[in-house]
Design a protein around this motif. Sequence first.
Motif, PDB file in Angstrom:
ATOM      1  N   CYS A 348      -2.460   8.107   6.760  1.00 30.99           N
ATOM      2  CA  CYS A 348      -1.772   6.834   6.973  1.00 30.99           C
ATOM      3  C   CYS A 348      -1.339   6.760   8.438  1.00 30.99           C
ATOM      4  CB  CYS A 348      -0.574   6.733   6.041  1.00 30.99           C
ATOM      5  SG  CYS A 348       0.524   5.340   6.392  1.00 30.99           S
ATOM      6  N   SER A 350       1.066   5.059   9.697  1.00 30.93           N
ATOM      7  CA  SER A 350       2.519   4.913   9.872  1.00 30.93           C
ATOM      8  C   SER A 350       3.275   6.190   9.545  1.00 30.93           C
ATOM      9  CB  SER A 350       3.039   3.766   8.998  1.00 30.93           C
ATOM     10  OG  SER A 350       2.469   2.537   9.385  1.00 30.93           O
ATOM     11  N   HIS A 379       3.198   5.424  -0.081  1.00 33.03           N
ATOM     12  CA  HIS A 379       3.374   4.085  -0.648  1.00 33.03           C
ATOM     13  C   HIS A 379       3.001   4.069  -2.121  1.00 33.03           C
ATOM     14  CE1 HIS A 379       3.467  -0.302  -0.778  1.00 33.03           C
ATOM     15  NE2 HIS A 379       2.356  -0.215  -1.499  1.00 33.03           N
ATOM     16  N   CYS A 383       6.860   2.592  -3.071  1.00 31.48           N
ATOM     17  CA  CYS A 383       6.319   1.499  -2.266  1.00 31.48           C
ATOM     18  C   CYS A 383       7.210   1.102  -1.093  1.00 31.48           C
ATOM     19  CB  CYS A 383       6.056   0.276  -3.152  1.00 31.48           C
ATOM     20  SG  CYS A 383       7.521  -0.343  -3.998  1.00 31.48           S
ATOM     21  N   ASP A 384       8.518   1.406  -1.146  1.00 33.53           N
ATOM     22  CA  ASP A 384       9.391   0.983  -0.051  1.00 33.53           C
ATOM     23  C   ASP A 384       9.540   2.045   1.035  1.00 33.53           C
ATOM     24  OD1 ASP A 384      10.704   2.666  -1.746  1.00 33.53           O
ATOM     25  OD2 ASP A 384      12.650   1.667  -1.595  1.00 33.53           O
ATOM     26  N   CYS A 386       6.862   3.278   2.680  1.00 32.51           N
ATOM     27  CA  CYS A 386       5.808   3.055   3.663  1.00 32.51           C
ATOM     28  C   CYS A 386       5.129   1.729   3.344  1.00 32.51           C
ATOM     29  CB  CYS A 386       4.788   4.199   3.650  1.00 32.51           C
ATOM     30  SG  CYS A 386       3.572   4.094   4.994  1.00 32.51           S
ATOM     31  N   ASP A 387       4.531   1.113   4.377  1.00 28.88           N
ATOM     32  CA  ASP A 387       3.833  -0.163   4.189  1.00 28.88           C
ATOM     33  C   ASP A 387       2.588   0.030   3.326  1.00 28.88           C
ATOM     34  OD1 ASP A 387       5.666  -1.341   5.894  1.00 28.88           O
ATOM     35  OD2 ASP A 387       4.483  -0.823   7.665  1.00 28.88           O
ATOM     36  N   THR A 388       2.193  -1.072   2.670  1.00 29.56           N
ATOM     37  CA  THR A 388       0.988  -1.011   1.855  1.00 29.56           C
ATOM     38  C   THR A 388      -0.264  -1.069   2.726  1.00 29.56           C
ATOM     39  OG1 THR A 388      -0.244  -2.078   0.086  1.00 29.56           O
ATOM     40  CG2 THR A 388       0.999  -3.523   1.540  1.00 29.56           C
ATOM     41  N   ARG A 389      -1.258  -0.314   2.356  1.00 34.82           N
ATOM     42  CA  ARG A 389      -2.548  -0.326   3.031  1.00 34.82           C
ATOM     43  C   ARG A 389      -3.554   0.391   2.139  1.00 34.82           C
ATOM     44  NH1 ARG A 389      -0.552   2.270   8.030  1.00 34.82           N
ATOM     45  NH2 ARG A 389       1.325   1.421   7.115  1.00 34.82           N
ATOM     46  N   THR A 535      -1.861  -1.000   8.971  1.00 29.85           N
ATOM     47  CA  THR A 535      -1.664  -2.161   8.098  1.00 29.85           C
ATOM     48  C   THR A 535      -2.492  -3.364   8.522  1.00 29.85           C
ATOM     49  OG1 THR A 535       0.291  -2.693   9.423  1.00 29.85           O
ATOM     50  CG2 THR A 535       0.650  -1.534   7.356  1.00 29.85           C
TER      51      THR A 535
END
Length: 560
Positions: A348, A350, A379, A383-384, A386-389, A535
């Motif tokens: 990831c 991020s 994520h 889910c909160d 890290c950003d979704t991807r 993202t």
Amino acid sequence: MARTADRYRKNYVKTKKTDKVYQVGDYLRLSVDSDYTGSDSLENQRKLAQEYISRRPDLNIVREYVDDGKTGTDFSRPAFSRMIADMKAGIIDCVIVKDLSRFGREYIEAGNYIEKVFPFLGVRFISIVDRYDSADADCSRELLLISLKNLMHEMYARDISKKVGSTFRTKQEKGMFYRSATIPYGYKMNGSGTNYMICEQTAPIVREIFKQCGEGISNYAISRWLYDNHVYTPQQYALTGSVYRKPEEELKIWHCSTIKRLLENPVYIGRVIRHQSEQSFFAGKKASPVPEQEQIVIENNHEPIIEKSMFEIVQKILSQTKDKKTESACERQTVVFERNIFQGKLFCGSCKANMVRVGAYRSVNGVKEQYKIFKCSTHRNHCDLCDTRWIAEDLLCDILYGTIRRHLSLIKGIKKKIEKDIRYSFEENLKQTEWKRQKIVSTKNLLEQEYMQKYSDYAEGSISQAAFLQYKSTYHEKIELCGKQENVYAKEVKGIKKCQAALQKLLSDWLCFQNTRKLTETMVEICVDRIELFTDNRVEIKLRYQDCFSVLDSWMQKEV
């Protein structure tokens, strides 16, 4: 008594002097049942290698590979596999081990690596205690001795395997308990070390996990509850001895697979299952699962943490979840690779966590199709955090293949120029740098001669003490400056030689893929270092030999 590291100091193999500096990988291995404080301990192996390398200017240690708790009877070991991959990538060109038994106890394959694989890859092999160094021509006569020693190691391992296996089998048939390699979370060994007993620190966590699952709460929600309540994972608990996170320490996520394994484990109702897999080294049989009816079950072996009724409810819920997944099976599956070939390479962008390979569904011409995607593991569990991807496996493979093909086109486009000019260019650079270094050496020699003359004048009384001390101060400043400049040029020489070797390695590694029409696992292993997904659907790919590609780009710019 002399230290272990000093024991073999006088017996080091003397090799011919060479200008080449080998990039060394130090390989350490410790078996599951080894003495952790004896002569084969990891720390002892490490010290012995460091002591050996410190006395060899032609050796530079760059990587350490540690297989802790891994048998030497086969070569399917994580660190060993990484070491072989680094050899192929040109990161290391020398392997050093304490002795051959640390390298491996399987006679045929160990000999194959030493006598065939390593020479083919241009890798130097050193076994300190055995006084073997493949760079020494005299050692070739000792290969027979090495083979015999490997055979003895294998015979020893086979004999131990047979005896240990026989002992375990006897205990299994009698329904006797013996501890496994890992103590189940929620338990600890009793004072005599003969059985499990409830751990009052972790047992409440186990009960809460079963309670929430019994109430229909998903594994993802349970994972979130554990994270929010700062509960250490079983691995972190085993390392720290603490159940809950301390303010200054990192908290890892309980993966859903970990929770699922815990919920399915009958050890929590006092039941122990043995002989779940079967392996026989002396018979040449690899580990394989044993049918359920042939497994050995020991009932009421220890005090249960969970009531049997609760355990059965949870198993029913898990079974229903599995049935739902089976019912929703799609009409078609699209799988690029059978396994995750990007393991340890895809992250990831991020949070830098691994991207996990999971199944997803899509409709293609009205047909429901299952395919593989990669999602951020952080994520996916919370889910909160890290950003979704996510990215589809087939799309990632297309992007990666296109990137590799473009770089391959660059190599092919200037292949003739490289083959024609590479030696001349590097020789010219080396000549220029060496000329600058020699100029500095000459300056140092003149300064030293001048200093001796000044000292002679001072001793004879031709100049005063104050004048001599002032000159001496200036002299040391100039000598120090010359030393720094000489080191700079020495590093430049080393860098030029390294770049030349890397470019030659780049040509041999990459050009073997010029006729490949699709992405392969070998291509990913050799060409790719790291991939990060962001993202905005941006994919950053770091290829191996990235510095070499910069050199090639600069050459192309000159041609334009």
